[in-house]
Motif scaffolding. Structure first.
Motif, PDB file in Angstrom:
ATOM      1  N   GLU A  27      -3.837  -6.473  -3.406  1.00  0.00           N
ATOM      2  CA  GLU A  27      -5.086  -6.924  -2.775  1.00  0.00           C
ATOM      3  C   GLU A  27      -5.261  -6.379  -1.367  1.00  0.00           C
ATOM      4  O   GLU A  27      -6.352  -6.442  -0.811  1.00  0.00           O
ATOM      5  CB  GLU A  27      -5.125  -8.452  -2.756  1.00  0.00           C
ATOM      6  N   ASN A  28      -4.187  -5.862  -0.780  1.00  0.00           N
ATOM      7  CA  ASN A  28      -4.241  -5.262   0.552  1.00  0.00           C
ATOM      8  C   ASN A  28      -3.913  -3.779   0.430  1.00  0.00           C
ATOM      9  O   ASN A  28      -2.823  -3.317   0.794  1.00  0.00           O
ATOM     10  CB  ASN A  28      -3.278  -5.976   1.498  1.00  0.00           C
ATOM     11  N   ASP A  29      -4.869  -3.049  -0.106  1.00  0.00           N
ATOM     12  CA  ASP A  29      -4.653  -1.665  -0.503  1.00  0.00           C
ATOM     13  C   ASP A  29      -4.244  -0.765   0.665  1.00  0.00           C
ATOM     14  O   ASP A  29      -3.351   0.068   0.519  1.00  0.00           O
ATOM     15  CB  ASP A  29      -5.926  -1.117  -1.157  1.00  0.00           C
ATOM     16  N   GLU A  30      -4.864  -0.924   1.807  1.00  0.00           N
ATOM     17  CA  GLU A  30      -4.553  -0.070   2.953  1.00  0.00           C
ATOM     18  C   GLU A  30      -3.132  -0.326   3.453  1.00  0.00           C
ATOM     19  O   GLU A  30      -2.405   0.614   3.805  1.00  0.00           O
ATOM     20  CB  GLU A  30      -5.557  -0.309   4.081  1.00  0.00           C
ATOM     21  N   LEU A  31      -2.709  -1.579   3.452  1.00  0.00           N
ATOM     22  CA  LEU A  31      -1.344  -1.915   3.851  1.00  0.00           C
ATOM     23  C   LEU A  31      -0.336  -1.306   2.885  1.00  0.00           C
ATOM     24  O   LEU A  31       0.675  -0.720   3.299  1.00  0.00           O
ATOM     25  CB  LEU A  31      -1.166  -3.433   3.889  1.00  0.00           C
ATOM     26  N   ALA A  32      -0.607  -1.427   1.579  1.00  0.00           N
ATOM     27  CA  ALA A  32       0.294  -0.860   0.573  1.00  0.00           C
ATOM     28  C   ALA A  32       0.371   0.658   0.712  1.00  0.00           C
ATOM     29  O   ALA A  32       1.448   1.251   0.597  1.00  0.00           O
ATOM     30  CB  ALA A  32      -0.187  -1.243  -0.828  1.00  0.00           C
ATOM     31  N   ARG A  33      -0.758   1.294   0.982  1.00  0.00           N
ATOM     32  CA  ARG A  33      -0.767   2.755   1.156  1.00  0.00           C
ATOM     33  C   ARG A  33       0.106   3.165   2.339  1.00  0.00           C
ATOM     34  O   ARG A  33       0.901   4.105   2.244  1.00  0.00           O
ATOM     35  CB  ARG A  33      -2.189   3.250   1.373  1.00  0.00           C
ATOM     36  N   LYS A  34      -0.020   2.448   3.456  1.00  0.00           N
ATOM     37  CA  LYS A  34       0.785   2.771   4.635  1.00  0.00           C
ATOM     38  C   LYS A  34       2.267   2.536   4.368  1.00  0.00           C
ATOM     39  O   LYS A  34       3.119   3.312   4.820  1.00  0.00           O
ATOM     40  CB  LYS A  34       0.321   1.932   5.827  1.00  0.00           C
ATOM     41  N   MET A  35       2.590   1.472   3.646  1.00  0.00           N
ATOM     42  CA  MET A  35       3.985   1.223   3.283  1.00  0.00           C
ATOM     43  C   MET A  35       4.540   2.378   2.456  1.00  0.00           C
ATOM     44  O   MET A  35       5.667   2.831   2.658  1.00  0.00           O
ATOM     45  CB  MET A  35       4.113  -0.092   2.503  1.00  0.00           C
ATOM     46  N   GLY A  36       3.737   2.853   1.491  1.00  0.00           N
ATOM     47  CA  GLY A  36       4.152   3.997   0.680  1.00  0.00           C
ATOM     48  C   GLY A  36       4.396   5.235   1.524  1.00  0.00           C
ATOM     49  O   GLY A  36       5.373   5.955   1.326  1.00  0.00           O
ATOM     50  N   GLU A  37       3.516   5.482   2.486  1.00  0.00           N
ATOM     51  CA  GLU A  37       3.673   6.641   3.369  1.00  0.00           C
ATOM     52  C   GLU A  37       4.915   6.516   4.236  1.00  0.00           C
ATOM     53  O   GLU A  37       5.663   7.484   4.413  1.00  0.00           O
ATOM     54  CB  GLU A  37       2.430   6.781   4.261  1.00  0.00           C
TER      55      GLU A  37
END
Length: 419
Positions: free
Chosen positions: A375-385
């Motif tokens: 539900e927090n797509d931008e946070l998950a993307r940054k974690m992946g990066e």
């Protein structure tokens, strides 16, 4: 009946090998000195390569650590590499000579028949170095030592602690089997030329027994992840790839799916047919896409199609200090991850900023963490990066393979000195 067979498996791995120690003659084959001298001269003159024989009776032929990492690294370094493992045919793959072992029906047959068969094949190969991967092969590895061979024990797991987690052993019997095996393994480890371990934790245990101990960690093959799918092209899904068992949290993970709107991409083999049937009856199974065993290309495809990787192993003695290869592969593929709340794993995700930890025994808590990331797509993307960047800077198989090749350089130098 299943419990009886499981206990018999442990009996064959612990009690029988110790008894065999007192039956075998410990004298070294004197002819081995002449063979080494001849081989040394051939290596010095450039007429021969160091012949290495990897042996596994428990792992699949194309195991990621054994074949894709260690055997291929040694073959690429110019060694003559053989792998004795379960396979359907003799062939050469990526420079590795695969010598097939037949299929067996159960673990007891594997520990008796297959171990003996692997030993017979290994002797015929007449390798300069034997590198084995399974504790059930220890009695035969000791026999190789008595024949004057050079032997490496590759300890993937802390087996005494692993025994403490066996569900079919109850109460004091776990401690007895664990202690007996540890005494036996400690005895054997002192005899081997080198002990290679999969984690620093296991290394520290064996260093007390054998100074020639080195950790070759299960870090990812980063060449597979030099490029990954754009985040926006991924599905809002999760994945688990690896061995599927109760101890690895499959029941809780499937139950967690009841509380979150997503699809679990699941790849790997179930520990037993009974477990597979039990899991498929759970309500959460309808949200699972199951692939079974998959090759490396498919692993990469799955990892590049989802946003969150799950590794919620139970807090068992052998898991708490483990460094699972899949955790690092999730990070290399740019996934946000949800992991068990073990101190070592929490240290990794805190340093890298790549994900969240959770109580692996609580399905609703697991679902909550998954839902939060999706539900927090931008946070998950940054974690992946963050995880991907951290892995490429700190944890790569390239660095570990240099440790492995250094071990074999030392063997090569020793043989050359004989000339």
């Amino acid at each position: 009946m299943k419990v009886v067979i499981s206990r018999l498996n442990l009996y064959t791995m612990v009690v029988i090998p110790i008894f065999m120690l007192f039956l075998n003659n410990s004298r070294v084959d004197k002819t081995q000195v002449d063979k080494l001298d001849k081989k040394a001269q051939e290596i010095r003159e450039g007429k021969a390569k160091l012949r290495i024989c990897h042996i596994t009776t428990a792992h699949p032929c194309f195991d990621i650590r054994i074949f894709y990492k260690e055997c291929k690294a040694l073959a690429d370094a110019g060694y003559e590499v053989y792998l004795v493992a379960r396979h359907d045919k003799e062939e050469v793959v990526d420079g590795v000579h695969i010598i097939p072992l037949p299929k067996v029906r159960n673990r007891v047959e594997r520990m008796f028949f297959l171990v003996n068969k692997a030993f017979e094949i290994a002797l015929k190969l007449n390798a300069d170095v034997y590198h084995f991967h399974d504790p059930e092969f220890i009695p035969k590895a000791l026999k190789l030592k008595r024949l004057g061979k050079r032997v490496i024990y590759d300890a993937h797991e802390d087996v005494p602690r692993q025994i403490m987690s066996k569900p079919y052993l109850k109460g004091f019997s776990r401690e007895i089997f664990s202690k007996v095996f540890e005494i036996y393994e400690n005895y054997a480890a002192r005899k081997f030329d080198v002990v290679i371990t999969a984690t620093p934790y296991i290394r520290d245990r064996f260093l007390k027994l054998n100074p020639n101990t080195v950790d070759v960690n299960n870090y990812p093959l980063l060449d597979e992840f030099t490029s990954v799918c754009d985040w926006d092209k991924r599905n809002n899904d999760i994945c688990y790839i690896g061995g599927i068992s109760k101890g690895r949290g499959i029941i809780e993970l499937i139950k967690a799916l009841e509380f979150v709107d997503t699809t679990l991409h699941l790849a790997g083999g179930f520990e037993s047919r009974e477990l597979e049937e039990e899991v498929k009856k759970l309500d959460g199974w309808k949200k699972v896409r199951y692939y079974g065993f998959v090759d490396r290309a498919k692993v990469r495809d799955i990892l590049c199609s989802v946003k969150v990787g799950i590794i919620t192993l139970h807090p068992e003695p052998n898991h708490i200090m483990a460094l699972p290869n899949k955790m690092f592969e999730y990070m290399a593929a740019g996934l946000a991850i949800v992991v068990s709340n073990f101190p070592l794993w929490e240290e990794i995700i805190n340093k890298s900023g790549c994900g969240l930890s959770v109580n692996p025994l609580d399905p609703e808590a697991i679902a909550q963490k998954i839902r939060y990331l999706l539900e927090n797509d931008e946070l998950a993307r940054k974690m992946g990066e963050h995880g991907r960047k951290w892995i490429f800077e700190n944890y790569s198989w390239g660095k570990e393979s240099e440790k492995l090749k250094e071990v074999y350089k030392n063997f090569n130098s020793f043989i050359e000195v004989l000339a």
